[in-house]
Structure formats: structure tokens, C-alpha cells
Design a protein around this motif. Structure first.
Motif, PDB file in Angstrom:
ATOM      1  N   GLN A 150      75.151  37.887  49.424  1.00 46.36           N
ATOM      2  CA  GLN A 150      74.276  37.156  50.352  1.00 46.36           C
ATOM      3  C   GLN A 150      74.106  35.718  49.899  1.00 46.36           C
ATOM      4  O   GLN A 150      74.161  34.788  50.707  1.00 46.36           O
ATOM      5  N   PHE A 151      73.915  35.517  48.590  1.00 45.39           N
ATOM      6  CA  PHE A 151      73.772  34.153  48.067  1.00 45.39           C
ATOM      7  C   PHE A 151      75.027  33.330  48.368  1.00 45.39           C
ATOM      8  O   PHE A 151      74.944  32.174  48.793  1.00 45.39           O
ATOM      9  N   VAL A 152      76.198  33.921  48.156  1.00 49.90           N
ATOM     10  CA  VAL A 152      77.453  33.204  48.381  1.00 49.90           C
ATOM     11  C   VAL A 152      77.587  32.790  49.842  1.00 49.90           C
ATOM     12  O   VAL A 152      77.964  31.650  50.152  1.00 49.90           O
ATOM     13  N   SER A 153      77.252  33.698  50.765  1.00 50.42           N
ATOM     14  CA  SER A 153      77.471  33.422  52.188  1.00 50.42           C
ATOM     15  C   SER A 153      76.326  32.647  52.837  1.00 50.42           C
ATOM     16  O   SER A 153      76.555  31.804  53.705  1.00 50.42           O
ATOM     17  N   GLU A 154      75.084  32.919  52.421  1.00 51.45           N
ATOM     18  CA  GLU A 154      73.917  32.298  53.060  1.00 51.45           C
ATOM     19  C   GLU A 154      73.379  31.105  52.284  1.00 51.45           C
ATOM     20  O   GLU A 154      72.679  30.269  52.851  1.00 51.45           O
ATOM     21  N   GLY A 155      73.640  31.041  50.983  1.00 52.16           N
ATOM     22  CA  GLY A 155      73.268  29.867  50.203  1.00 52.16           C
ATOM     23  C   GLY A 155      71.945  29.942  49.481  1.00 52.16           C
ATOM     24  O   GLY A 155      71.534  28.968  48.857  1.00 52.16           O
ATOM     25  N   PHE A 156      71.274  31.093  49.524  1.00 56.00           N
ATOM     26  CA  PHE A 156      69.996  31.209  48.820  1.00 56.00           C
ATOM     27  C   PHE A 156      69.659  32.678  48.597  1.00 56.00           C
ATOM     28  O   PHE A 156      70.200  33.562  49.254  1.00 56.00           O
ATOM     29  N   ILE A 157      68.759  32.899  47.669  1.00 55.33           N
ATOM     30  CA  ILE A 157      68.208  34.228  47.431  1.00 55.33           C
ATOM     31  C   ILE A 157      66.733  34.058  47.075  1.00 55.33           C
ATOM     32  O   ILE A 157      66.358  33.093  46.404  1.00 55.33           O
ATOM     33  N   ARG A 158      65.894  34.964  47.560  1.00 49.17           N
ATOM     34  CA  ARG A 158      64.453  34.898  47.291  1.00 49.17           C
ATOM     35  C   ARG A 158      64.098  35.886  46.194  1.00 49.17           C
ATOM     36  O   ARG A 158      64.473  37.062  46.260  1.00 49.17           O
ATOM     37  N   ILE A 159      63.374  35.404  45.184  1.00 47.70           N
ATOM     38  CA  ILE A 159      62.922  36.244  44.075  1.00 47.70           C
ATOM     39  C   ILE A 159      61.402  36.360  44.153  1.00 47.70           C
ATOM     40  O   ILE A 159      60.682  35.375  43.937  1.00 47.70           O
ATOM     41  N   ASP A 160      60.910  37.532  44.492  1.00 49.12           N
ATOM     42  CA  ASP A 160      59.467  37.772  44.521  1.00 49.12           C
ATOM     43  C   ASP A 160      58.956  38.060  43.112  1.00 49.12           C
ATOM     44  O   ASP A 160      59.687  38.595  42.265  1.00 49.12           O
ATOM     45  N   ASN A 161      57.698  37.682  42.868  1.00 52.80           N
ATOM     46  CA  ASN A 161      57.066  37.943  41.566  1.00 52.80           C
ATOM     47  C   ASN A 161      57.909  37.400  40.411  1.00 52.80           C
ATOM     48  O   ASN A 161      58.054  38.040  39.369  1.00 52.80           O
ATOM     49  N   ALA A 162      58.451  36.206  40.613  1.00 56.28           N
ATOM     50  CA  ALA A 162      59.236  35.574  39.546  1.00 56.28           C
ATOM     51  C   ALA A 162      58.346  35.178  38.375  1.00 56.28           C
ATOM     52  O   ALA A 162      58.789  35.141  37.224  1.00 56.28           O
ATOM     53  N   PHE A 163      57.085  34.865  38.674  1.00 51.97           N
ATOM     54  CA  PHE A 163      56.081  34.622  37.630  1.00 51.97           C
ATOM     55  C   PHE A 163      54.733  35.075  38.166  1.00 51.97           C
ATOM     56  O   PHE A 163      54.577  35.351  39.358  1.00 51.97           O
ATOM     57  N   SER A 164      53.753  35.175  37.284  1.00 54.89           N
ATOM     58  CA  SER A 164      52.483  35.819  37.623  1.00 54.89           C
ATOM     59  C   SER A 164      51.559  34.905  38.426  1.00 54.89           C
ATOM     60  O   SER A 164      51.675  33.676  38.390  1.00 54.89           O
ATOM     61  N   SER A 165      50.617  35.528  39.123  1.00 53.73           N
ATOM     62  CA  SER A 165      49.601  34.767  39.866  1.00 53.73           C
ATOM     63  C   SER A 165      48.717  33.976  38.904  1.00 53.73           C
ATOM     64  O   SER A 165      48.204  32.909  39.263  1.00 53.73           O
ATOM     65  N   GLU A 166      48.523  34.491  37.679  1.00 54.63           N
ATOM     66  CA  GLU A 166      47.712  33.769  36.691  1.00 54.63           C
ATOM     67  C   GLU A 166      48.380  32.447  36.304  1.00 54.63           C
ATOM     68  O   GLU A 166      47.703  31.415  36.169  1.00 54.63           O
ATOM     69  N   ILE A 167      49.696  32.467  36.123  1.00 55.73           N
ATOM     70  CA  ILE A 167      50.420  31.232  35.818  1.00 55.73           C
ATOM     71  C   ILE A 167      50.326  30.266  36.996  1.00 55.73           C
ATOM     72  O   ILE A 167      50.082  29.063  36.821  1.00 55.73           O
ATOM     73  N   ALA A 168      50.477  30.792  38.206  1.00 60.88           N
ATOM     74  CA  ALA A 168      50.384  29.941  39.402  1.00 60.88           C
ATOM     75  C   ALA A 168      49.006  29.300  39.506  1.00 60.88           C
ATOM     76  O   ALA A 168      48.897  28.092  39.775  1.00 60.88           O
ATOM     77  N   ASP A 169      47.951  30.074  39.297  1.00 61.02           N
ATOM     78  CA  ASP A 169      46.584  29.545  39.386  1.00 61.02           C
ATOM     79  C   ASP A 169      46.343  28.452  38.353  1.00 61.02           C
ATOM     80  O   ASP A 169      45.702  27.427  38.645  1.00 61.02           O
ATOM     81  N   ALA A 170      46.847  28.660  37.134  1.00 63.04           N
ATOM     82  CA  ALA A 170      46.654  27.661  36.076  1.00 63.04           C
ATOM     83  C   ALA A 170      47.378  26.361  36.433  1.00 63.04           C
ATOM     84  O   ALA A 170      46.848  25.262  36.208  1.00 63.04           O
ATOM     85  N   ALA A 171      48.569  26.470  37.016  1.00 62.23           N
ATOM     86  CA  ALA A 171      49.312  25.278  37.417  1.00 62.23           C
ATOM     87  C   ALA A 171      48.588  24.538  38.537  1.00 62.23           C
ATOM     88  O   ALA A 171      48.470  23.300  38.509  1.00 62.23           O
ATOM     89  N   VAL A 172      48.089  25.273  39.531  1.00 60.39           N
ATOM     90  CA  VAL A 172      47.404  24.643  40.665  1.00 60.39           C
ATOM     91  C   VAL A 172      46.126  23.930  40.207  1.00 60.39           C
ATOM     92  O   VAL A 172      45.796  22.844  40.715  1.00 60.39           O
ATOM     93  N   THR A 173      45.426  24.495  39.256  1.00 62.21           N
ATOM     94  CA  THR A 173      44.221  23.838  38.724  1.00 62.21           C
ATOM     95  C   THR A 173      44.570  22.475  38.129  1.00 62.21           C
ATOM     96  O   THR A 173      43.860  21.482  38.355  1.00 62.21           O
ATOM     97  N   ILE A 174      45.663  22.403  37.398  1.00 57.36           N
ATOM     98  CA  ILE A 174      46.106  21.117  36.826  1.00 57.36           C
ATOM     99  C   ILE A 174      46.457  20.135  37.937  1.00 57.36           C
ATOM    100  O   ILE A 174      46.092  18.954  37.893  1.00 57.36           O
TER     101      ILE A 174
END
Length: 259
Positions: A12-36
Motif C-alpha cells: 500500500q505504501f509503494v502504490s499509495e505513497g503513505f501509511i498511517r501508524i496509530d499509537n506511534a507514541f503515547s498521549s502523555e508525550i503528546a500532552d507534554a509537547a502541546v504544553t510546551i
């Protein structure tokens, strides 16, 4: 670690050009980044009346939450699957962030484009940066969601399969390739492609072929969208001719376009 991407997903990546990865990192990491990020914005998180622009751009970030978000074992393993072991450089920063706010005003950056990989005659002018058929400097485009993104929250528009069209354009330009603006000016003449929205929960990462066409769009939701679009850097150029032995999925897509 067992394989993250199946053969079908790699195809799919070869033909469509992308792949989606869910839960690649935690919501805690995301929240800490957004706070900054909120601390660096010229507006109040709790007062929507201060959200006066459709987009604010923030620079490169090297604090732990940002570095951790792109260096999880899951992502590293997928990088190996798509690029090849020891062929990419672990991210040491994240940026830039086009933080998009709900607005009735049209943002000024919604044109179709392909992100460039190496400097041109003026390294300080990104519009003069270049893209060539060997994707010098860039292994992947990453679309990294630090906030939940629905279809109303200005998700990046991905043009499915457009990396094939762009590879064919770049094949005519030699090692010097095109500048960011030269290539952007040629994109409207490409075949029409299905539009896919880069939506998902915070912690989702879209791994995109470096030649994939994409664009921004206005924010019609309620909460600001926090998304980064860093490159995954190459240690060397891609191999797009010669033997197919050891050919990575990123290289395979280019070779497919050139057949």
C-alpha cells in the motif's frame, strides 16, 4: 520485534505513497509537547478571542517530549522496513509546527506542494531548496499529530498516489532536480488524485513518501490543531536504478514510476 507492517501494508505504501501508524507514541508525550507549544504561542489557551490568526508557525523543538515522540521502538522499526537499516538518521529535533486555529479567514499556505530535501543557491530561502529523483537529504515526510485531528480540524490533504507522478516529473530534471517553487508550479498539471485527510488521535503518525503531494486547508473545528511535518533524513541518496536486490519500499515506488 515482530514486523510492524505487513507485506500488504508495505505494498500500500509503494502504490499509495503513505501509511498511517496509530499509537506511534503515547498521549502523555503528546500532552507534554502541546504544553510546551502553547507556552510559545502569542495567545491564551483558555481565551479563544485571542486566537486572532488562522495559523501560527513555531520553530524547531529539541525538548524530550518531541524527541521521544519520533524515536519510539515502533517508529524505528517501521523506518527500517520502509527505508532500510542504517539508511536513515534518528530525528534530533521536530519542526516546524504550523499550528492551525479555527478561523473564517483563509490561510495563505494552502497550495499543493512537495517538501524539499537539500539547499539551493540561497540556503536561507526554503522556496529555493530543491528536490531530485534520488530524494537527496530526505527519506520520508512525517505528519505527526500531537492533538486529535478530525475532518474539521484542518487535516493535511494527501493526494494518494501522487508520488508516482512526481517521480516521473523529477526524472526529467537530473541530479539538480527542481526548486520547491519550480516543482509546485508543475503540480496542477498532474493527473487528479484521490484526496485523503490526515486525521487521527494524538500520537498518530503518517509516514509519507518524500515525493507525495500534499496541502493545507482551513480549520473549521473548535480546538487548535497541533501537527508537525518533519523530514526523516537520509544517510545517503536513494538508489533508483541498477539491481533491485535490497531495494527499499521507498526506492521501489520510484522505480515503479520510472518503468
Amino acid at each position: 520485534m515482530s514486523e510492524i507492517l505487513s507485506k500488504k501494508e508495505i505494498g500500500q505504501f509503494v502504490s499509495e505513497g503513505f501509511i498511517r501508524i496509530d499509537n506511534a507514541f503515547s498521549s502523555e508525550i503528546a500532552d507534554a509537547a502541546v504544553t510546551i507549544l502553547w507556552n510559545d504561542l502569542p495567545c491564551d489557551r483558555s481565551d479563544a478571542s485571542t486566537w486572532t490568526e488562522p495559523v501560527f508557525r513555531l520553530g524547531l523543538y529539541t525538548q524530550p517530549p518531541f524527541i521521544e515522540s519520533l524515536n519510539t521502538p515502533k517508529l524505528h522499526h517501521v523506518f527500517d522496513q520502509l527505508i532500510g537499516e542504517n539508511k536513515w538518521i534518528p530525528p534530533q529535533s521536530v519542526g516546524t509546527f504550523p499550528v492551525r486555529f479555527p478561523s473564517d479567514r483563509q490561510p495563505d499556505d494552502t497550495g499543493k506542494h512537495v517538501d524539499a530535501g537539500f539547499p539551493g543557491s540561497d540556503p536561507g530561502n526554503y522556496f529555493e531548496w530543491r528536490i531530485n529523483i534520488k530524494s537527496k537529504g530526505r527519506a520520508l515526510l512525517l505528519l505527526v499529530l500531537y492533538s486529535d485531528v478530525s475532518e474539521k480540524d484542518a487535516p493535511t490533504v494527501i493526494y494518494e498516489g501522487s508520488h508516482i507522478d512526481v517521480a516521473q516529473l523529477l526524472s526529467e530534471a537530473g541530479d539538480s532536480g527542481f526548486s520547491f517553487m519550480e516543482l509546485a508550479g508543475r503540480l496542477e498539471g498532474l493527473p487528479e488524485r484521490k484526496e485523503v485527510y490526515a486525521t487521527g488521535k494524538a500520537g498518530t503518525v503518517y509516514l509519507c513518501h518524500p515525493f507525495l503531494v500534499h496541502s493545507a486547508q482551513p480549520h473549521r473545528g473548535r480546538a487548535p490543531r497541533f501537527m508537525a511535518q518533519p523530514p526523516l533524513l537520509l544517510r545517503d541518496e536513494l538508489s533508483v536504478s541498477g539491481s533491485d536486490a535490497g531495494c527499499s519500499p521507498v526506492e521501489r515506488a520510484i522505480r515503479l514510476a520510472l518503468e
